[in-house]
Each structure stands twice: as structure tokens, then as C-alpha cells.
Motif scaffolding. Structure first.
Motif, short mmCIF file in Angstrom:
data_model
loop_
_atom_site.label_atom_id
_atom_site.label_comp_id
_atom_site.label_asym_id
_atom_site.label_seq_id
_atom_site.Cartn_x
_atom_site.Cartn_y
_atom_site.Cartn_z
N TYR A 66 42.28 35.27 37.85
CA TYR A 66 40.79 34.27 38.39
C TYR A 66 39.08 34.99 37.27
O TYR A 66 38.84 35.78 37.28
N MET A 69 37.49 41.53 35.48
CA MET A 69 36.59 41.68 35.60
C MET A 69 36.16 43.03 34.62
O MET A 69 36.26 43.36 34.26
N GLU A 73 33.58 46.84 38.40
CA GLU A 73 33.54 46.63 39.55
C GLU A 73 34.75 46.61 39.90
O GLU A 73 36.11 46.15 39.14
N PRO A 75 37.75 42.99 42.65
CA PRO A 75 37.39 42.04 42.99
C PRO A 75 36.81 42.02 44.23
O PRO A 75 37.19 43.13 45.33
N ASP A 76 36.37 40.71 44.52
CA ASP A 76 35.76 40.76 46.42
C ASP A 76 37.19 40.86 47.60
O ASP A 76 36.60 41.30 48.27
N ASP A 77 38.16 40.66 47.16
CA ASP A 77 39.26 41.16 47.93
C ASP A 77 39.70 42.21 48.20
O ASP A 77 40.52 42.35 48.84
N TRP A 78 39.02 43.34 47.86
CA TRP A 78 39.54 44.74 47.45
C TRP A 78 39.87 44.90 49.46
O TRP A 78 39.87 46.19 49.33
N ASP A 80 36.87 47.16 51.88
CA ASP A 80 35.91 48.19 51.99
C ASP A 80 36.23 48.57 52.95
O ASP A 80 36.24 49.14 54.32
N THR A 126 42.33 40.37 39.14
CA THR A 126 43.37 39.62 40.24
C THR A 126 43.83 38.36 40.25
O THR A 126 43.19 37.33 39.39
N ASN A 132 46.08 42.58 41.60
CA ASN A 132 45.68 42.86 41.30
C ASN A 132 45.89 43.69 39.82
O ASN A 132 46.91 44.45 40.54
#
Length: 186
Positions: A66, A69, A73, A75-78, A80, A126, A132
Motif C-alpha cells: 500500500y 508511509m 505516520e 497505517p490506518d489499521d494501526w 488507537d 503495510t 506492517n
């Protein structure tokens, strides 16, 4: 693998692999690289350091699947979970570890896993599904690239027996550019 001095041959190969031809507009710049390093108490390993400062800070083309990065930053699927990542603390691993298959997991496995995900590495990008790629920035494996998933962690490079490629960021990129699916051999 020289982590302190950028090799002009490696830099040329990185430029070619990412086809960066925007006059450095997508690069972070040296001032921003120095600020990032000071903020996190680290020095990025070469040639990645020069790559983000002079060529590009992220790319939509791979590696990984993808894209690369930007240095700061995730990845979006990291997720929170509120944990603070600490790049100045050493990355804890020096050999592959599949914790899902560990026959004798220690009582403090959660603490070690927190360190694997949050200490001493930046996320390069990722391949999806929580797989990752990390570049280790502190600890004994500084400069090495690792694949870290939800079941285990694995260093990249021929030295570790998982591919014929050179270790480190430049070896990882060269391997991708040659379109050799190293992970099929694991």
C-alpha cells in the motif's frame, strides 16, 4: 550496510526504484528530518535518512503493497490504544519470533509485544491485514527492516535466512524493485 554514511550507488538505486522526479518537492527536507530526530531522540539510519530528506517522504507506489508511509505516520489499521510510541527505546528483538506459536510464552509477553510494536522502529508501511514493515532506528538491529504482524515478527534479509536479498532499507527496496516475492519462501 553503512548506517551512518549514504552510499551514492544506493541512493541512485532508490531514486530509480521510486521514480522520484519532482525536484525534491515530496521530500521532507533536512531541517524537518533533524527536527523529527531531535523530537524522538534518534538518528535515522542511512540511506533512509537521506531518502526522506532529499527524495520523498512517502510514496503511493510500493514497497510495501500500500505504498511507503511518511516518516511520522502510521497505517490506518494501526489502532488507537492510547500508548505512546517511543522511538528512542531499543527495538527488543534480534531474531524472528512467532508469539502465536511460542510453546513457552513468558508471563510478560504483553509487555514485550508492546515494545515490539512501539519501541525503536518507524513504520515503513503495510501489506494490509496488520502486516506492517518497520525500520529499526534504535537497538542492536538498527537499520534492519522487519515484518511485524499480529502473530509474529521476522527480520528481512539473506543473513536471516528468509530471502536472498541484502538487509536494510536499500536491500528491501532493491528486492521489491526486482519483483521477487520473498515472503512466499517463508
Amino acid at each position: 550496510m553503512n548506517l551512518d554514511q549514504a552510499d551514492p550507488v544506493e541512493l541512485a538505486a532508490l531514486r530509480e526504484a521510486f521514480d522520484v522526479d519532482d525536484g525534491g518537492e515530496s521530500a521532507l527536507g533536512w531541517e524537518a528530518v533533524h527536527a523529527f530526530e531531535a523530537e524522538h531522540g534518534i538518528v535515522l539510519p542511512e540511506p533512509y535518512r537521506t531518502f526522506v530528506a532529499e527524495m520523498t517522504d512517502g510514496s503511493h507506489s510500493g514497497p510495501p503493497e500500500y505504498g511507503l508511509m511518511p516518516v511520522a505516520e502510521l497505517p490506518d489499521d494501526w489502532g488507537d490504544d492510547g500508548r505512546e510510541r517511543d522511538l528512542s527505546r531499543p527495538f527488543p528483538l534480534t531474531e524472528a519470533w512467532v508469539w502465536e506459536e511460542d510453546p513457552d510464552p513468558s508471563e510478560d509477553i504483553d509487555d514485550v509485544l508492546d515494545q515490539v510494536y512501539d519501541h525503536g522502529s518507524i513504520v515503513l508501511g503495510t501489506d494490509g491485514c496488520a502486516m506492517n514493515w518497520h525500520l529499526v532506528v534504535t537497538g542492536p538491529h538498527r537499520g534492519h527492516v522487519w515484518l511485524i504482524s499480529d502473530v509474529g515478527a521476522l527480520p528481512f534479509g539473506a543473513r536471516f535466512g528468509f530471502t536472498t536479498a541484502d538487509p536494510g532499507f536499500a536491500g528491501w527496496v532493491r528486492h521489491w524493485a526486482a519483483n521477487e516475492p520473498w515472503h512466499d519462501a517463508v
